[in-house]
Motif scaffolding. Structure first.
Motif, PDB file in Angstrom:
ATOM      1  N   GLU A 156       1.287  13.981  -6.382  1.00  0.00           N
ATOM      2  CA  GLU A 156       2.571  13.393  -6.734  1.00  0.00           C
ATOM      3  C   GLU A 156       2.471  12.756  -8.113  1.00  0.00           C
ATOM      4  O   GLU A 156       1.451  12.164  -8.454  1.00  0.00           O
ATOM      5  N   GLY A 157       3.513  12.887  -8.903  1.00  0.00           N
ATOM      6  CA  GLY A 157       3.494  12.331 -10.246  1.00  0.00           C
ATOM      7  C   GLY A 157       2.655  13.152 -11.209  1.00  0.00           C
ATOM      8  O   GLY A 157       2.354  12.714 -12.305  1.00  0.00           O
ATOM      9  N   HIS A 158       2.257  14.342 -10.796  1.00  0.00           N
ATOM     10  CA  HIS A 158       1.458  15.263 -11.610  1.00  0.00           C
ATOM     11  C   HIS A 158       0.130  14.669 -12.055  1.00  0.00           C
ATOM     12  O   HIS A 158      -0.333  14.881 -13.157  1.00  0.00           O
ATOM     13  N   VAL A 159      -0.489  13.891 -11.161  1.00  0.00           N
ATOM     14  CA  VAL A 159      -1.815  13.347 -11.408  1.00  0.00           C
ATOM     15  C   VAL A 159      -2.833  14.379 -10.933  1.00  0.00           C
ATOM     16  O   VAL A 159      -2.741  14.895  -9.822  1.00  0.00           O
ATOM     17  N   SER A 160      -3.787  14.660 -11.783  1.00  0.00           N
ATOM     18  CA  SER A 160      -4.791  15.681 -11.505  1.00  0.00           C
ATOM     19  C   SER A 160      -6.033  15.048 -10.872  1.00  0.00           C
ATOM     20  O   SER A 160      -6.483  14.000 -11.316  1.00  0.00           O
ATOM     21  N   SER A 161      -6.572  15.700  -9.853  1.00  0.00           N
ATOM     22  CA  SER A 161      -7.794  15.245  -9.179  1.00  0.00           C
ATOM     23  C   SER A 161      -8.673  16.459  -8.891  1.00  0.00           C
ATOM     24  O   SER A 161      -8.184  17.586  -8.808  1.00  0.00           O
ATOM     25  N   VAL A 162      -9.950  16.215  -8.708  1.00  0.00           N
ATOM     26  CA  VAL A 162     -10.857  17.259  -8.259  1.00  0.00           C
ATOM     27  C   VAL A 162     -11.108  17.022  -6.779  1.00  0.00           C
ATOM     28  O   VAL A 162     -11.354  15.896  -6.353  1.00  0.00           O
ATOM     29  N   THR A 163     -11.001  18.067  -5.992  1.00  0.00           N
ATOM     30  CA  THR A 163     -11.210  17.954  -4.552  1.00  0.00           C
ATOM     31  C   THR A 163     -12.290  18.951  -4.143  1.00  0.00           C
ATOM     32  O   THR A 163     -12.463  19.990  -4.800  1.00  0.00           O
ATOM     33  N   PHE A 164     -13.018  18.611  -3.101  1.00  0.00           N
ATOM     34  CA  PHE A 164     -14.112  19.465  -2.626  1.00  0.00           C
ATOM     35  C   PHE A 164     -13.910  19.785  -1.156  1.00  0.00           C
ATOM     36  O   PHE A 164     -13.438  18.946  -0.391  1.00  0.00           O
ATOM     37  N   SER A 194       0.867  -1.179   0.000  1.00  0.00           N
ATOM     38  CA  SER A 194       0.000   0.000   0.000  1.00  0.00           C
ATOM     39  C   SER A 194       0.901   1.225   0.000  1.00  0.00           C
ATOM     40  O   SER A 194       2.045   1.162   0.440  1.00  0.00           O
ATOM     41  N   GLU A 195       0.374   2.311  -0.496  1.00  0.00           N
ATOM     42  CA  GLU A 195       1.133   3.558  -0.458  1.00  0.00           C
ATOM     43  C   GLU A 195       0.206   4.718  -0.168  1.00  0.00           C
ATOM     44  O   GLU A 195      -0.971   4.686  -0.519  1.00  0.00           O
ATOM     45  N   GLU A 196       0.760   5.713   0.477  1.00  0.00           N
ATOM     46  CA  GLU A 196       0.019   6.939   0.684  1.00  0.00           C
ATOM     47  C   GLU A 196       0.198   7.795  -0.560  1.00  0.00           C
ATOM     48  O   GLU A 196       1.283   7.866  -1.128  1.00  0.00           O
ATOM     49  N   TYR A 197      -0.878   8.414  -0.964  1.00  0.00           N
ATOM     50  CA  TYR A 197      -0.828   9.301  -2.119  1.00  0.00           C
ATOM     51  C   TYR A 197      -1.418  10.636  -1.714  1.00  0.00           C
ATOM     52  O   TYR A 197      -2.546  10.707  -1.221  1.00  0.00           O
ATOM     53  N   SER A 198      -0.643  11.685  -1.891  1.00  0.00           N
ATOM     54  CA  SER A 198      -1.096  13.027  -1.577  1.00  0.00           C
ATOM     55  C   SER A 198      -1.633  13.667  -2.853  1.00  0.00           C
ATOM     56  O   SER A 198      -0.872  13.992  -3.764  1.00  0.00           O
ATOM     57  N   PHE A 199      -2.959  13.821  -2.925  1.00  0.00           N
ATOM     58  CA  PHE A 199      -3.584  14.261  -4.165  1.00  0.00           C
ATOM     59  C   PHE A 199      -3.550  15.760  -4.385  1.00  0.00           C
ATOM     60  O   PHE A 199      -3.992  16.251  -5.418  1.00  0.00           O
ATOM     61  N   GLU A 200      -3.013  16.511  -3.424  1.00  0.00           N
ATOM     62  CA  GLU A 200      -2.835  17.943  -3.665  1.00  0.00           C
ATOM     63  C   GLU A 200      -1.460  18.405  -3.180  1.00  0.00           C
ATOM     64  O   GLU A 200      -1.300  19.506  -2.698  1.00  0.00           O
ATOM     65  N   ALA A 201      -0.459  17.562  -3.367  1.00  0.00           N
ATOM     66  CA  ALA A 201       0.878  17.873  -2.873  1.00  0.00           C
ATOM     67  C   ALA A 201       1.583  18.934  -3.701  1.00  0.00           C
ATOM     68  O   ALA A 201       2.394  19.687  -3.182  1.00  0.00           O
TER      69      ALA A 201
END
Length: 161
Positions: free
Chosen positions: A149-157, A109-116
């Motif tokens: 991380e890795g320049h993956v784009s996400s939408v956050t609310f 498992s890994e932690e992923y920071s979606f707005e790092a």
């Protein structure tokens, strides 16, 4: 603040929050030149975990759990699920002790920071529930594009007042 007929500029600055993380599967593969045709990298990692004595296992599991539980809820369920999801491993899952299964799940498992890395494209609308607020206060919903991380784009609310 200066304004136009369609928007008002604000001095508020949004900053990424690297502590906002999720746990996701981590699939390991052998780097080029390090492939072992007799055992996958995942199998070699599991085999190493299975050689840990009880004290070593407990120390490592406590370290991992203390770190993850400070930022996540339901960590044990996530790690057990990840252990069960692992395919291609040579082991009798029914004989694996609880703590060993948790540690194996943690290793995959890994932690992923979606707005790092960045936050941008904010949009704010009125929240549909304005009840229970002080006079002159409004509740809003904020949507943002977060780059992790890795320049993956996400939408956050987020919500706020």
């Amino acid at each position: 603040m200066s304004g136009t007929d369609i928007m008002t500029h604000s001095e508020v600055q949004l900053h990424p929050d690297p502590s906002r993380t999720v746990l996701r599967p981590f699939d390991v593969g052998d780097p080029d030149g390090f492939t072992d045709p007799s055992r996958s990298r995942a199998q070699r990692i599991v085999d190493h975990i299975l050689t840990l004595d009880e004290d070593q296992l407990r120390i490592e599991l406590n370290r991992v759990m203390a770190s993850l539980k400070s930022r996540h809820t339901g960590v044990e369920a996530v790690l057990f699920r990840r252990f069960e999801e692992m395919s291609g491993l040579t082991l009798d899952r029914a004989t694996i002790p609880r703590d060993t299964a948790l540690l194996i799940g943690a290793y995959f498992s890994e932690e992923y920071s979606f707005e790092a890395a960045a936050l941008f494209n904010p949009s704010v609308i009125l929240h549909p529930d304005q009840s229970g607020l002080a006079d002159g206060t409004i509740r809003f919903i904020l949507s943002l594009r977060g780059i992790g991380e890795g320049h993956v784009s996400s939408v956050t609310f987020r919500t706020g007042t």
